[in-house]
Design a protein around this motif. Sequence first.
Motif, PDB file in Angstrom:
ATOM      1  N   SER A 141       0.839  -1.189   0.000  1.00 50.97           N
ATOM      2  CA  SER A 141       0.000   0.000   0.000  1.00 50.97           C
ATOM      3  C   SER A 141       0.879   1.246   0.000  1.00 50.97           C
ATOM      4  N   ALA A 142       0.279   2.372  -0.316  1.00 54.42           N
ATOM      5  CA  ALA A 142       1.029   3.628  -0.255  1.00 54.42           C
ATOM      6  C   ALA A 142       1.528   3.881   1.159  1.00 54.42           C
ATOM      7  N   LEU A 143       0.719   3.549   2.145  1.00 54.86           N
ATOM      8  CA  LEU A 143       1.137   3.745   3.533  1.00 54.86           C
ATOM      9  C   LEU A 143       2.330   2.867   3.871  1.00 54.86           C
ATOM     10  N   ALA A 144       2.322   1.617   3.421  1.00 49.51           N
ATOM     11  CA  ALA A 144       3.451   0.722   3.691  1.00 49.51           C
ATOM     12  C   ALA A 144       4.718   1.236   3.020  1.00 49.51           C
ATOM     13  N   ALA A 145       4.604   1.709   1.775  1.00 49.01           N
ATOM     14  CA  ALA A 145       5.768   2.245   1.066  1.00 49.01           C
ATOM     15  C   ALA A 145       6.295   3.491   1.771  1.00 49.01           C
ATOM     16  N   ALA A 146       5.374   4.340   2.232  1.00 43.30           N
ATOM     17  CA  ALA A 146       5.765   5.611   2.860  1.00 43.30           C
ATOM     18  C   ALA A 146       6.374   5.425   4.236  1.00 43.30           C
ATOM     19  N   GLU A 147       6.249   4.246   4.828  1.00 38.56           N
ATOM     20  CA  GLU A 147       6.832   3.995   6.142  1.00 38.56           C
ATOM     21  C   GLU A 147       8.326   3.703   6.082  1.00 38.56           C
ATOM     22  N   MET A 148       8.868   3.496   4.880  1.00 34.94           N
ATOM     23  CA  MET A 148      10.299   3.213   4.754  1.00 34.94           C
ATOM     24  C   MET A 148      11.110   4.472   5.046  1.00 34.94           C
ATOM     25  N   ASP A 149      12.359   4.300   5.435  1.00 36.82           N
ATOM     26  CA  ASP A 149      13.206   5.454   5.757  1.00 36.82           C
ATOM     27  C   ASP A 149      13.486   6.320   4.536  1.00 36.82           C
ATOM     28  N   THR A 150      13.556   5.701   3.347  1.00 32.15           N
ATOM     29  CA  THR A 150      13.723   6.427   2.099  1.00 32.15           C
ATOM     30  C   THR A 150      12.578   6.047   1.171  1.00 32.15           C
ATOM     31  N   VAL A 151      11.904   7.070   0.618  1.00 28.44           N
ATOM     32  CA  VAL A 151      10.744   6.858  -0.238  1.00 28.44           C
ATOM     33  C   VAL A 151      10.910   7.706  -1.489  1.00 28.44           C
ATOM     34  N   VAL A 152      10.650   7.107  -2.649  1.00 27.74           N
ATOM     35  CA  VAL A 152      10.716   7.824  -3.915  1.00 27.74           C
ATOM     36  C   VAL A 152       9.299   8.153  -4.370  1.00 27.74           C
ATOM     37  N   LEU A 153       9.051   9.427  -4.669  1.00 21.39           N
ATOM     38  CA  LEU A 153       7.766   9.872  -5.206  1.00 21.39           C
ATOM     39  C   LEU A 153       7.886   9.896  -6.720  1.00 21.39           C
ATOM     40  N   ALA A 154       7.252   8.930  -7.378  1.00 24.11           N
ATOM     41  CA  ALA A 154       7.373   8.777  -8.834  1.00 24.11           C
ATOM     42  C   ALA A 154       5.988   8.661  -9.451  1.00 24.11           C
ATOM     43  N   VAL A 155       5.201   9.717  -9.302  1.00 29.76           N
ATOM     44  CA  VAL A 155       3.853   9.753  -9.870  1.00 29.76           C
ATOM     45  C   VAL A 155       3.758  10.927 -10.844  1.00 29.76           C
ATOM     46  N   GLN A 156       2.708  10.922 -11.658  1.00 35.46           N
ATOM     47  CA  GLN A 156       2.476  12.055 -12.542  1.00 35.46           C
ATOM     48  C   GLN A 156       2.152  13.283 -11.702  1.00 35.46           C
ATOM     49  N   SER A 157       2.480  14.457 -12.240  1.00 32.85           N
ATOM     50  CA  SER A 157       2.357  15.685 -11.456  1.00 32.85           C
ATOM     51  C   SER A 157       0.932  15.937 -10.978  1.00 32.85           C
TER      52      SER A 157
END
Length: 197
Positions: free
Chosen positions: A52-68
């Motif tokens: 989930s987005a929440l699970a991904a965002a819980e990591m110490d480093t997160v890459v935001l790679a979505v359309q603007s």
Amino acid sequence: MRIGVLGAGQLAQAFARRATAAGHEVILSNRAGPQSLSATVSKLGPSVFAGSALAAAEMDTVVLAVQSDHIDQALIDLPDWGGRTLVDATNDLLGVAPLPGVLTSSERVADLARGARVVKALNTISACRFAGDPRRAEGRRVVLVSGDDIPSKRAFQGLVEQMGFAAIDLGGLAEGGRLQQVPGGILAGVDLMRFDR
């Protein structure tokens, strides 16, 4: 290290391949949910997981790679980042070049991501170039990096270097982010190589 990615498009997948080749694990996420990513993660290998987005965002480093036009939606419901690193790899292709004194796109991302240490990177290199071998006989392909928090920026530079790229620090989000912002940045879309001696 486990790295989260908000997004699962071409750049997200290219990043996942490079990160896992360097020995890391990656959690990909998208708006449709983890089940929609089963085919994607299976082709990327055993060190890439759907979450989930929440699970991904819980990591110490997160890459935001979505359309603007999906940035707000990707970030709006996430809790405070608590000092974790958010790497802004987005480009506002429908936007305009920021004038002096106007916030860069990454400064706006920092406003949306409460408590995040935002690093601007991966936005000036195409997904196909990022997916390819960064090493050439003459040197290494460059990844430009900007950010206001020096430890977070240095840590991400180290990760990029582990992947085989040469990282170049452009400074803070205001000045460096402006140089690499798409559209308008003078370094946007420029394919640079650092020659190793």
